[in-house]
Write a protein that holds these residues in place. Structure first.
Motif, PDB file in Angstrom:
ATOM      1  N   LYS A   1       0.830  -1.207   0.000  1.00 58.75           N
ATOM      2  CA  LYS A   1       0.000   0.000   0.000  1.00 58.75           C
ATOM      3  C   LYS A   1       0.866   1.259   0.000  1.00 58.75           C
ATOM      4  N   GLU A   2       1.956   1.219   0.761  1.00 59.29           N
ATOM      5  CA  GLU A   2       2.856   2.368   0.805  1.00 59.29           C
ATOM      6  C   GLU A   2       3.502   2.604  -0.561  1.00 59.29           C
ATOM      7  N   LEU A   3       3.929   1.515  -1.195  1.00 60.48           N
ATOM      8  CA  LEU A   3       4.539   1.634  -2.513  1.00 60.48           C
ATOM      9  C   LEU A   3       3.529   2.096  -3.560  1.00 60.48           C
ATOM     10  N   TYR A   4       2.277   1.684  -3.403  1.00 59.99           N
ATOM     11  CA  TYR A   4       1.252   2.161  -4.337  1.00 59.99           C
ATOM     12  C   TYR A   4       1.056   3.668  -4.172  1.00 59.99           C
ATOM     13  N   ARG A   5       1.074   4.140  -2.928  1.00 61.13           N
ATOM     14  CA  ARG A   5       0.956   5.589  -2.701  1.00 61.13           C
ATOM     15  C   ARG A   5       2.143   6.316  -3.328  1.00 61.13           C
ATOM     16  N   ALA A   6       3.340   5.734  -3.209  1.00 64.65           N
ATOM     17  CA  ALA A   6       4.515   6.332  -3.849  1.00 64.65           C
ATOM     18  C   ALA A   6       4.342   6.367  -5.367  1.00 64.65           C
ATOM     19  N   TYR A   7       3.796   5.281  -5.913  1.00 63.74           N
ATOM     20  CA  TYR A   7       3.534   5.208  -7.357  1.00 63.74           C
ATOM     21  C   TYR A   7       2.524   6.278  -7.769  1.00 63.74           C
ATOM     22  N   LYS A   8       1.466   6.387  -6.996  1.00 58.56           N
ATOM     23  CA  LYS A   8       0.407   7.358  -7.297  1.00 58.56           C
ATOM     24  C   LYS A   8       0.930   8.788  -7.289  1.00 58.56           C
ATOM     25  N   HIS A   9       1.862   9.083  -6.382  1.00 58.94           N
ATOM     26  CA  HIS A   9       2.408  10.439  -6.255  1.00 58.94           C
ATOM     27  C   HIS A   9       3.715  10.623  -7.022  1.00 58.94           C
ATOM     28  N   LYS A  10       4.064   9.641  -7.865  1.00 60.15           N
ATOM     29  CA  LYS A  10       5.216   9.745  -8.761  1.00 60.15           C
ATOM     30  C   LYS A  10       6.541   9.986  -8.014  1.00 60.15           C
ATOM     31  N   ILE A  11       6.706   9.319  -6.885  1.00 59.54           N
ATOM     32  CA  ILE A  11       7.924   9.504  -6.095  1.00 59.54           C
ATOM     33  C   ILE A  11       9.164   9.031  -6.846  1.00 59.54           C
ATOM     34  N   ALA A  12       9.012   8.028  -7.695  1.00 64.24           N
ATOM     35  CA  ALA A  12      10.151   7.522  -8.470  1.00 64.24           C
ATOM     36  C   ALA A  12      10.686   8.554  -9.458  1.00 64.24           C
ATOM     37  N   SER A  13       9.953   9.635  -9.697  1.00 62.84           N
ATOM     38  CA  SER A  13      10.466  10.702 -10.561  1.00 62.84           C
ATOM     39  C   SER A  13      11.357  11.663  -9.781  1.00 62.84           C
ATOM     40  N   TYR A  14      11.391  11.510  -8.458  1.00 63.07           N
ATOM     41  CA  TYR A  14      12.240  12.328  -7.599  1.00 63.07           C
ATOM     42  C   TYR A  14      13.427  11.547  -7.030  1.00 63.07           C
ATOM     43  N   ALA A  15      13.221  10.269  -6.746  1.00 56.58           N
ATOM     44  CA  ALA A  15      14.259   9.473  -6.080  1.00 56.58           C
ATOM     45  C   ALA A  15      14.089   8.002  -6.441  1.00 56.58           C
TER      46      ALA A  15
ATOM     47  N   THR B   1      15.201   7.959   4.511  1.00 56.49           N
ATOM     48  CA  THR B   1      14.732   6.699   5.091  1.00 56.49           C
ATOM     49  C   THR B   1      13.287   6.863   5.559  1.00 56.49           C
ATOM     50  N   ILE B   2      12.526   5.784   5.453  1.00 54.26           N
ATOM     51  CA  ILE B   2      11.130   5.793   5.876  1.00 54.26           C
ATOM     52  C   ILE B   2      10.727   4.372   6.235  1.00 54.26           C
ATOM     53  N   ASP B   3       9.917   4.215   7.257  1.00 54.75           N
ATOM     54  CA  ASP B   3       9.424   2.885   7.622  1.00 54.75           C
ATOM     55  C   ASP B   3       8.547   2.322   6.506  1.00 54.75           C
ATOM     56  N   GLY B   4       8.446   1.005   6.472  1.00 56.40           N
ATOM     57  CA  GLY B   4       7.676   0.351   5.427  1.00 56.40           C
ATOM     58  C   GLY B   4       6.333  -0.167   5.870  1.00 56.40           C
ATOM     59  N   ASN B   5       5.751   0.409   6.925  1.00 53.39           N
ATOM     60  CA  ASN B   5       4.480  -0.092   7.444  1.00 53.39           C
ATOM     61  C   ASN B   5       3.286   0.806   7.105  1.00 53.39           C
ATOM     62  N   ASN B   6       3.485   1.694   6.136  1.00 59.17           N
ATOM     63  CA  ASN B   6       2.398   2.518   5.596  1.00 59.17           C
ATOM     64  C   ASN B   6       1.826   3.520   6.591  1.00 59.17           C
ATOM     65  N   LYS B   7       2.624   3.917   7.592  1.00 66.24           N
ATOM     66  CA  LYS B   7       2.150   4.924   8.538  1.00 66.24           C
ATOM     67  C   LYS B   7       2.543   6.334   8.112  1.00 66.24           C
ATOM     68  N   ASP B   8       3.604   6.449   7.307  1.00 66.99           N
ATOM     69  CA  ASP B   8       4.179   7.762   7.014  1.00 66.99           C
ATOM     70  C   ASP B   8       3.794   8.286   5.631  1.00 66.99           C
ATOM     71  N   SER B   9       3.832   9.585   5.493  1.00 64.76           N
ATOM     72  CA  SER B   9       3.412  10.262   4.250  1.00 64.76           C
ATOM     73  C   SER B   9       4.541  10.230   3.222  1.00 64.76           C
TER      74      SER B   9
END
Length: 263
Positions: free
Chosen positions: A39-53, A110-118
């Motif tokens: 779910k966290e990775l999907y949120r990253a995908y949705k917000h195009k985080i891979a275009s930044y890092a 760094t960020i935890d992988g438990n989908n708690k963080d933005s």
């Protein structure tokens, strides 16, 4: 690719799904996070985080299928690192930091992988690194941040114990010191007076140490607002047991206060 154990770096396997594409990298330490990391990775995908890092998973040896290569590739994960050695979060982060430095990134988030963080706030960390900050700490308690459903005991321990002790040790005011959502400059991590790649950092010692060493050495540090959301119902997603885990955190906190982790 297999990397044999070396001083300060655990043995691990690297599966690189893509070449280095960005100057910054997001390291996500996990172990058996199930749907939370997806779910966290999907949120990253949705917000195009891979275009930044570049997004890199630092796995401690998951057996629940959450690191399935096809799913990770679809969600734009750049690389999967799998620890095959002793240690917990600290060892996973040392693995990731060493690998990231070898790959030539300019900054590490760094960020935890438990989908708690933005995770959608990654670009704001990068902005601060580009502005010359060396430690950027995410805080749910700053104006613009949000602390949602935080367990009362955890809230009190952070506000009344952990943050004051870390701030005293760092000689700088921090408000959300147990939060692993933060960023580091490469110049900070590579300073000989820091030396994060040491086997003394096996569990949560590294996070506590890196929180304080930057300001002790005169590096630029700051906090930025982030969101941290705990589930409204069900078990709290954490790897820290209530008695043993919190007791060990307190020991680390006061060892850090008296300089036990300094080189």
């Amino acid at each position: 690719m297999l990397y044999e154990r070396q001083t300060g770096v655990p043995k691990f396997v690297s599966s690189e799904f893509a070449e280095k594409t960005k100057d910054y990298v997001v390291l996500i330490p996990i172990i058996n996070e199930g749907n939370r990391i997806l779910k966290e990775l999907y949120r990253a995908y949705k917000h195009k985080i891979a275009s930044y890092a570049d997004i890199v998973i630092c796995d401690g040896g998951s057996t629940d299928g959450c690191t399935d290569e096809k799913r990770l590739r679809r969600l734009q994960v750049n690389t999967l690192l799998v620890k095959q050695d002793a240690g917990k979060q600290g060892a996973q982060l040392r693995m990731g930091i060493w690998w990231a430095l070898q790959r030539g990134y300019q900054g590490i988030i760094t960020i935890d992988g438990n989908n708690k963080d933005s995770i959608e706030d990654v670009p704001h960390f990068i902005e601060k690194l580009k502005a010359g900050y060396d430690l950027v700490q995410g805080s749910r308690f700053l104006k613009g941040g949000r602390a949602v459903n935080t367990p009362p005991v955890r809230l009190l321990s952070v506000r009344l114990i952990h943050a004051p002790v870390i701030s005293l040790t760092a000689r700088h005011l921090f408000t959300d010191t147990t939060n692993a959502y933060r960023a580091y400059s490469v110049r900070y991590l590579q300073d000989e007076r820091v030396q994060p790649l040491r086997d003394i950092f096996m569990t949560y010692e590294l996070l506590a140490y890196l929180s304080v060493r930057a300001s002790q050495l005169g590096y630029r540090v700051c906090e930025i607002p982030v969101k941290r959301v705990y589930p409204a119902k069900g078990k709290t997603p954490t790897k820290i047991s209530f008695v043993k885990g919190n007791s060990e955190l307190m020991k680390i906190l006061f060892r850090n206060l008296f300089g036990a982790y300094n080189p």
